[in-house]
Design a protein around this motif. Sequence first.
Motif, PDB file in Angstrom:
ATOM      1  N   UNK A 174       0.831  -1.205   0.000  1.00  0.00           N
ATOM      2  CA  UNK A 174       0.000   0.000   0.000  1.00  0.00           C
ATOM      3  C   UNK A 174       0.866   1.256   0.000  1.00  0.00           C
ATOM      4  N   UNK A 175       2.003   1.165   0.635  1.00  0.00           N
ATOM      5  CA  UNK A 175       2.869   2.338   0.768  1.00  0.00           C
ATOM      6  C   UNK A 175       4.327   1.885   0.789  1.00  0.00           C
ATOM      7  N   UNK A 176       5.145   2.522  -0.036  1.00  0.00           N
ATOM      8  CA  UNK A 176       6.578   2.224  -0.090  1.00  0.00           C
ATOM      9  C   UNK A 176       7.329   3.538   0.077  1.00  0.00           C
ATOM     10  N   UNK A 177       8.313   3.540   0.971  1.00  0.00           N
ATOM     11  CA  UNK A 177       9.084   4.771   1.129  1.00  0.00           C
ATOM     12  C   UNK A 177      10.576   4.528   0.919  1.00  0.00           C
ATOM     13  N   UNK A 223       7.749   0.506  -7.857  1.00  0.00           N
ATOM     14  CA  UNK A 223       6.455   1.041  -8.288  1.00  0.00           C
ATOM     15  C   UNK A 223       5.530  -0.081  -8.754  1.00  0.00           C
ATOM     16  N   UNK A 224       6.106  -1.118  -9.356  1.00  0.00           N
ATOM     17  CA  UNK A 224       5.301  -2.247  -9.840  1.00  0.00           C
ATOM     18  C   UNK A 224       4.686  -3.051  -8.688  1.00  0.00           C
ATOM     19  N   UNK A 225       5.176  -2.850  -7.467  1.00  0.00           N
ATOM     20  CA  UNK A 225       4.664  -3.585  -6.311  1.00  0.00           C
ATOM     21  C   UNK A 225       3.493  -2.893  -5.633  1.00  0.00           C
ATOM     22  N   UNK A 226       3.132  -1.704  -6.104  1.00  0.00           N
ATOM     23  CA  UNK A 226       2.058  -0.956  -5.453  1.00  0.00           C
ATOM     24  C   UNK A 226       0.685  -1.556  -5.743  1.00  0.00           C
ATOM     25  N   UNK A 227      -0.123  -1.618  -4.701  1.00  0.00           N
ATOM     26  CA  UNK A 227      -1.518  -2.044  -4.832  1.00  0.00           C
ATOM     27  C   UNK A 227      -2.360  -0.845  -5.285  1.00  0.00           C
ATOM     28  N   UNK A 228      -3.630  -1.084  -5.555  1.00  0.00           N
ATOM     29  CA  UNK A 228      -4.544  -0.021  -5.944  1.00  0.00           C
ATOM     30  C   UNK A 228      -4.508   1.081  -4.890  1.00  0.00           C
ATOM     31  N   UNK A 229      -4.444   2.320  -5.333  1.00  0.00           N
ATOM     32  CA  UNK A 229      -4.359   3.505  -4.468  1.00  0.00           C
ATOM     33  C   UNK A 229      -3.016   3.623  -3.744  1.00  0.00           C
ATOM     34  N   UNK A 230      -2.060   2.719  -4.058  1.00  0.00           N
ATOM     35  CA  UNK A 230      -0.767   2.743  -3.395  1.00  0.00           C
ATOM     36  C   UNK A 230       0.060   3.975  -3.754  1.00  0.00           C
ATOM     37  N   UNK A 231       1.012   4.278  -2.888  1.00  0.00           N
ATOM     38  CA  UNK A 231       1.886   5.430  -3.090  1.00  0.00           C
ATOM     39  C   UNK A 231       3.344   5.023  -2.848  1.00  0.00           C
ATOM     40  N   UNK A 279       2.007   8.062  -7.571  1.00  0.00           N
ATOM     41  CA  UNK A 279       0.763   7.301  -7.487  1.00  0.00           C
ATOM     42  C   UNK A 279       0.905   5.953  -8.173  1.00  0.00           C
ATOM     43  N   UNK A 280       0.088   5.011  -7.731  1.00  0.00           N
ATOM     44  CA  UNK A 280      -0.129   3.818  -8.528  1.00  0.00           C
ATOM     45  C   UNK A 280      -0.782   4.307  -9.810  1.00  0.00           C
ATOM     46  N   UNK A 281      -0.588   3.627 -10.926  1.00  0.00           N
ATOM     47  CA  UNK A 281      -1.021   4.140 -12.226  1.00  0.00           C
ATOM     48  C   UNK A 281      -2.423   4.729 -12.189  1.00  0.00           C
TER      49      UNK A 281
END
Length: 278
Positions: free
Chosen positions: A101-104, A123-131, A254-256
Amino acid sequence: MASPLRSLVNDDSRYQKSFQLFLEFSSEHQCMQDFIHNILPDILTSVADGKSHLNVIGVGSGAVLVSQKPGLDYIKFIWNQMTASEFEEHWKEKKMTKKADFIHMIQMLYYVKDPEATINFFHSLLDKNGKLLIILVSEIGWGKLWQKYRNQLFNTEVSQCVTTGDIKTILDSKGLSYQSYELPNEMDITECFSEGDEKGELLLDFVTHVVNFSKTAPAELKAGVLDLLRQPDCSVESNGRVILNNNLGVIVIDQLSQNSVCKCNVWNTFMRQLLNQF
């Protein structure tokens, strides 16, 4: 061509000394704390979207420091002591499909060989609405020194001179949606101009990322660096002190989004195909 000067990252003891002095003479941690308390909550709220918990990946997080922080019993940590590229290889070998959900990435892209590839993977690991959150030195101030003396000062085997300006160029070329914030940050470098001052030499080591820069750098290079640090593009002089612009930049990717799907469709398809091979 790699710099003949010795990189500060290869001398852990001196790095730690100069880093602690850097924190003492700068507002680095204060500006990040202000961001965490005042801006980050709204970002995390948009990520949560009603979820009871968040899956977070911290790239470059310090396990030792976290273990010393009280009140984190409600958080489950899984530590991976490996480089970003090793983590990517591990992820692919295990054919993991879990999303974050969130990567920093806070002040860590300086130490990877290919920032663009690193951003692409995480970035490819982000879920929907992920940042995906990135914090680096801004392209102004200190970044000006990096731009001019990149080849003479820094370890060219990793991307030590990368700034938020470089990252924005990468993201814009891919059409990725992001928000950016500037965090005002200052560093008192007055002692750097006092020949033989111990604190000044340590600070100059950190600014240039060169071990014993004042003693080992060629005279022309040393003079050029000190002159640039006093230029209006880098610093201001007030009450007899030289204050370096050490602003940090924050980029939240943002996630795409709907607007970026068409622009990034080819890249996104490539990443999916690549991950499916492992």
